[in-house]
Motif scaffolding. Structure first.
Motif, PDB file in Angstrom:
ATOM      1  N   GLN A 293       0.804  -1.212   0.000  1.00  0.00           N
ATOM      2  CA  GLN A 293       0.000   0.000   0.000  1.00  0.00           C
ATOM      3  C   GLN A 293       0.837   1.262   0.000  1.00  0.00           C
ATOM      4  N   ASN A 294       0.189   2.340  -0.395  1.00  0.00           N
ATOM      5  CA  ASN A 294       0.781   3.669  -0.429  1.00  0.00           C
ATOM      6  C   ASN A 294       0.063   4.504   0.632  1.00  0.00           C
ATOM      7  N   VAL A 295       0.795   4.870   1.675  1.00  0.00           N
ATOM      8  CA  VAL A 295       0.181   5.461   2.872  1.00  0.00           C
ATOM      9  C   VAL A 295       0.810   6.820   3.147  1.00  0.00           C
ATOM     10  N   LEU A 296      -0.030   7.813   3.449  1.00  0.00           N
ATOM     11  CA  LEU A 296       0.457   9.130   3.871  1.00  0.00           C
ATOM     12  C   LEU A 296      -0.186   9.494   5.204  1.00  0.00           C
TER      13      LEU A 296
ATOM     14  N   ALA B 249       1.664  18.165  -0.813  1.00  0.00           N
ATOM     15  CA  ALA B 249       2.177  16.956  -0.148  1.00  0.00           C
ATOM     16  C   ALA B 249       1.334  15.742  -0.511  1.00  0.00           C
ATOM     17  N   VAL B 250       0.020  15.931  -0.523  1.00  0.00           N
ATOM     18  CA  VAL B 250      -0.872  14.809  -0.862  1.00  0.00           C
ATOM     19  C   VAL B 250      -0.687  14.431  -2.335  1.00  0.00           C
TER      20      VAL B 250
ATOM     21  N   GLY C  51       7.242  -3.648   1.843  1.00  0.00           N
ATOM     22  CA  GLY C  51       6.380  -3.493   0.675  1.00  0.00           C
ATOM     23  C   GLY C  51       5.382  -2.363   0.783  1.00  0.00           C
ATOM     24  N   THR C  52       5.252  -1.762   1.959  1.00  0.00           N
ATOM     25  CA  THR C  52       4.332  -0.640   2.122  1.00  0.00           C
ATOM     26  C   THR C  52       5.123   0.657   2.064  1.00  0.00           C
ATOM     27  N   ARG C  53       4.672   1.601   1.228  1.00  0.00           N
ATOM     28  CA  ARG C  53       5.325   2.905   1.157  1.00  0.00           C
ATOM     29  C   ARG C  53       4.610   3.829   2.147  1.00  0.00           C
TER      30      ARG C  53
ATOM     31  N   ASP D 171      -3.457   4.698  -1.060  1.00  0.00           N
ATOM     32  CA  ASP D 171      -4.433   3.738  -0.544  1.00  0.00           C
ATOM     33  C   ASP D 171      -4.985   4.202   0.793  1.00  0.00           C
ATOM     34  N   VAL D 172      -4.142   4.893   1.562  1.00  0.00           N
ATOM     35  CA  VAL D 172      -4.546   5.342   2.903  1.00  0.00           C
ATOM     36  C   VAL D 172      -4.033   6.751   3.137  1.00  0.00           C
ATOM     37  N   LEU D 173      -4.941   7.646   3.506  1.00  0.00           N
ATOM     38  CA  LEU D 173      -4.563   8.975   3.998  1.00  0.00           C
ATOM     39  C   LEU D 173      -5.018   9.069   5.450  1.00  0.00           C
TER      40      LEU D 173
END
Ligand code: NDP
Length: 238
Positions: free
Chosen positions: A8-11, A70-71, A31-33, A78-80
């Protein structure tokens, strides 16, 4: 294995300290950013980045353009998680009006604009999670009106945005902590005894306990939870 899925791509907005740092630690896995923003705590942000491998990005949540950049810079999320927040407490007759307005920028405007920016590119089934507060429901002491209004505003935006983005399987929820040990609200601070007097379980939560709930809401079992306020407050609002 975490509740949040691998790949997943998480911020996390506001991840350098406290609850945000616990959320960053919870999401980091192979594997998760994971990226997080910070404003004032550069040393803490660098240390957390070095510890976890997460990417630290300076972006002041009081600056709408910086938040949106930034976003957008993270691509398809995938997750904010919008955690960045401040608490300006005190007599409304003497509180600094600019400080109150800056809190509204950080606690209300930033989550709204971040959520909208994220949704522009977010993957199907994405998760938008805003850290509100039980004070959105209950403000049992004087001096918290402005802070409470920011956390009540989160409730309205979560309900509305859940309907706006639901067709894409994107969920929008608030996590509402009660007293949680952090720089903002230390378990040993002068307000602790008063806080505990309102609670069924008379202790501050650990930041890691809040992060566990965030991970659950971000995870595959929570796809039908949306437009909701998930309160984790030791009974503060009961
Ligand atoms: P802390 O003050 O301990 O940490 C705040 C975090 O938000 C830091 O990482 C800080 O980064 C970041 N932040 C603050 N202002 C900005 C800004 N302008 N731009 C970018 N990042 C910013 O607070 P907590 O961990 O306790 O609180 C986190 C969230 O939880 C907040 O939304 C708060 O309202 C909420 N909450 C907290 C409770 C508690 O009892 N602790 C209870 C209920 C809700 P930096 O220092 O780098 O600027």
């Amino acid at each position: 294995m975490t509740d949040a899925q691998h790949g997943q791509n998480v911020l996390v907005l506001g991840g350098s300290r406290g609850i945000g740092a616990a959320i960053v630690r919870r999401f980091v896995s192979p594997g998760t950013r994971v990226a997080f923003t910070y404003a004032g705590s550069e040393a803490a942000a660098r240390a957390l980045a070095a510890e976890t491998g997460a990417e630290a990005v300076r972006a002041d949540s009081a600056d709408r353009g910086a938040v949106i950049a930034a976003v957008a810079g993270c691509g398809a999320l995938d997750v904010l998680v919008v955690n960045a927040g401040t608490a300006i407490l005190g007599d409304p007759l003497t509180l600094d009006a600019d400080a109150v307005d800056r809190m509204i920028d950080i606690n209300v405007r930033a989550p709204y604009h971040a959520a909208v920016a994220a949704a522009r590119k977010m993957n199907e089934g994405g998760r938008i999670i805003i850290i509100g507060s039980v004070n959105g429901d209950r403000m049992p002491f004087a001096g918290g009106a402005a802070y409470a209004l920011t956390k009540s505003a989160v409730q309205g935006m979560v309900r509305g945005l859940a309907r706006d983005f639901g067709a894409r399987g994107i969920t929008v929820n608030a996590i509402q902590p009660g007293p949680t040990d952090s720089d903002m609200n230390p378990a040993s601070g002068p307000m602790a005894e008063l806080m505990h007097s309102f609670m069924a379980i008379k202790r501050h939560a650990k930041a890691s306990e809040i992060a566990e709930l965030v991970a659950y809401i971000a995870g595959p079992h929570a796809a039908m939870i949306t437009g909701s306020m998930q309160t984790i407050d030791g009974g503060f609002g009961a």
